[in-house]
Design a protein around this motif. Structure first.
Motif, mmCIF file in Angstrom:
data_model
loop_
_atom_site.group_PDB
_atom_site.id
_atom_site.type_symbol
_atom_site.label_atom_id
_atom_site.label_comp_id
_atom_site.label_asym_id
_atom_site.label_seq_id
_atom_site.Cartn_x
_atom_site.Cartn_y
_atom_site.Cartn_z
ATOM 1 N N ALA A 109 8.653 -48.384 25.984
ATOM 2 C CA ALA A 109 10.097 -48.282 25.784
ATOM 3 C C ALA A 109 10.409 -47.666 24.422
ATOM 4 O O ALA A 109 11.382 -46.937 24.262
ATOM 5 C CB ALA A 109 10.736 -49.662 25.905
ATOM 6 N N LEU A 110 9.549 -47.940 23.440
ATOM 7 C CA LEU A 110 9.797 -47.451 22.082
ATOM 8 C C LEU A 110 9.272 -46.033 21.851
ATOM 9 O O LEU A 110 9.656 -45.371 20.886
ATOM 10 C CB LEU A 110 9.140 -48.395 21.062
ATOM 11 C CG LEU A 110 9.698 -49.822 21.021
ATOM 12 C CD1 LEU A 110 8.837 -50.703 20.123
ATOM 13 C CD2 LEU A 110 11.140 -49.811 20.525
ATOM 14 N N ALA A 111 8.404 -45.565 22.752
ATOM 15 C CA ALA A 111 7.702 -44.295 22.495
ATOM 16 C C ALA A 111 8.664 -43.121 22.317
ATOM 17 O O ALA A 111 8.466 -42.283 21.428
ATOM 18 C CB ALA A 111 6.716 -44.005 23.628
ATOM 19 N N SER A 112 9.718 -43.063 23.127
ATOM 20 C CA SER A 112 10.579 -41.883 23.025
ATOM 21 C C SER A 112 11.349 -41.873 21.706
ATOM 22 O O SER A 112 11.703 -40.798 21.210
ATOM 23 C CB SER A 112 11.521 -41.780 24.227
ATOM 24 O OG SER A 112 12.417 -42.862 24.239
ATOM 25 N N GLY A 113 11.592 -43.039 21.116
ATOM 26 C CA GLY A 113 12.220 -43.072 19.795
ATOM 27 C C GLY A 113 11.322 -42.440 18.742
ATOM 28 O O GLY A 113 11.786 -41.739 17.838
ATOM 29 N N ALA A 114 10.018 -42.684 18.871
ATOM 30 C CA ALA A 114 9.071 -42.081 17.934
ATOM 31 C C ALA A 114 9.019 -40.569 18.111
ATOM 32 O O ALA A 114 9.082 -39.815 17.134
ATOM 33 C CB ALA A 114 7.676 -42.679 18.136
ATOM 34 N N SER A 115 8.922 -40.125 19.357
ATOM 35 C CA SER A 115 8.797 -38.675 19.562
ATOM 36 C C SER A 115 10.088 -37.961 19.174
ATOM 37 O O SER A 115 10.050 -36.846 18.660
ATOM 38 C CB SER A 115 8.373 -38.348 20.991
ATOM 39 O OG SER A 115 9.302 -38.816 21.913
ATOM 40 N N GLN A 116 11.235 -38.620 19.363
ATOM 41 C CA GLN A 116 12.503 -37.987 18.982
ATOM 42 C C GLN A 116 12.604 -37.811 17.451
ATOM 43 O O GLN A 116 13.018 -36.756 16.977
ATOM 44 C CB GLN A 116 13.660 -38.849 19.482
ATOM 45 C CG GLN A 116 14.948 -38.103 19.662
ATOM 46 C CD GLN A 116 15.939 -38.923 20.469
ATOM 47 O OE1 GLN A 116 16.309 -40.017 20.083
ATOM 48 N NE2 GLN A 116 16.360 -38.404 21.595
#
Lengths: 241, 241
Positions: free
Chosen positions: A74-81
């Motif tokens: 769930a948190l991964a896309s925040g990192a990639s963004q």
């Protein structure tokens, strides 16, 4: 709070966070035109780029500490963004100089000190910090971009626009708050501390991009708008700002 | 080495790493066809996805520990590439089940134990570990994909294909080795340990994807090919495998 901002050489800086009216009144705030402030391009880009790298590192750290694979995902896309924003801001720097790191380096010590202060004592405080600070900092650098010369301002606004990657944080925090009646009040207190420290970073960023101390009066309405957005984020977590 | 693989329930597992001939002879190794092994799709995808998430976390950790902004930037694309691979593998799982995390969760404990063992004592060992383990694991899951039924195999090969994001690691390590005559021999020893632990993970992955112990004989030529690639990576760092 001001211990982190030794690099400002203005140890008496103090920010009063106004008690806000309820959400319905938000539209009555004065419309802020930060075009009156004229940040220098490279210091602006250097700070904005390092802030996004810092957000990336904090989200990554929260991923590593996440208790379940579902939370990690769930948190991964925040990192990639955040990493994508960082890389696009670095690309803007590279259009102007050969070594982007030399533009960024002067700002790392101050931002790193700030990060330590808002890190949080556990995973939930860490998540709340990422969500709240990234929200304020994106808002701030978006508003500040209005005063950049040429077409770089709109390009930076476009780079900083997305925050979808952080929405998962509100789901995780809301679920945790619902299960632990002590957590909500603790995160509400934590949010108040985090917003104060983050507004100090924003204030210092204005000065570090070449604006005089005399411009401070123009800054206040900007901060009022940013605090209104912060209050909406706290509301979204069911917390009082 | 085998302490990390208690979850295999085969504590006597031992891998002999053959001394390799020089690089010129690599083309004479038998061409491996892992299509003889038939991994089950979901356990394959679950392990491959978590391995990429683990690589992402390790690169992120190395970014956070990097001494300069230039180093952080150089490592950033390795992090985003691993995260991209993870997310695309998760998308493949999601085409088959609603909760990808349930497919991944059974494999996290074993891989997390492995990560602790290959973490490294300092930043250089950590970088060497990321570079060497990610290389071996990408090779392995690419080879294993050949035995997947339908068109999922070629899709996984395409997902795992890129390693450009890790090239910056060789630059950082080569420069550090040139400046510190003790570092090279230390990393050469570290590389030998890392490859052994990583091949154990690969061996366990074959069993965890539903292949019988009797298939082990077919595995040896695969491992020989993977070790040849590992030797080339060590060569690239100026180190003896």
């Amino acid at each position: 709070m001001n211990v982190v901002f030794g690099f400002l050489r203005r140890p008496k800086v103090r920010i009063d966070i106004p008690r806000l009216k309820p959400r319905e009144d938000v539209t009555s705030y004065p419309k802020v035109n930060l075009a009156e402030l004229t940040p220098e391009v490279l210091p602006y880009l250097g700070q904005a780029a390092y802030v996004q790298l810092a957000i990336f590192e904090e989200v990554s750290d929260a991923i590593a500490a996440a208790p379940t694979v579902a939370d990690k995902q769930a948190l991964a896309s925040g990192a990639s963004q955040a990493l994508d924003k960082h890389e696009r801001l670095v690309a803007e720097i590279r259009r102007r100089v050969d070594q982007p790191s030399e533009v960024i380096e002067p700002f790392t010590a101050g931002i790193d000190r700030y990060r330590l202060v808002v890190k949080g004592a556990d995973w939930y405080e860490q998540l709340a910090s990422v969500y709240l600070t990234a929200g304020i900092l994106d808002d701030f650098f978006t508003l500040l971009a209005a005063g950049l010369p040429g077409d770089i301002g709109p390009r930076c606004v476009a780079i900083l626009d997305a925050d979808t990657g952080r929405r998962a944080i509100t789901d995780i925090l809301s679920a945790a708050i619902a299960h632990d009646e002590v957590l909500g009040p603790r995160l509400a207190m934590w949010g108040r501390r985090v917003v104060g420290d983050t507004l100090l970073v924003c204030r210092s960023a204005i000065h570090l991009t070449g604006n005089a101390v005399s411009d401070e009066e123009r800054i206040e309405p900007v901060f009022t708008e940013m605090i209104a957005s912060h209050t909406r984020r706290m509301d979204g977590l069911g917390l009082t700002a």
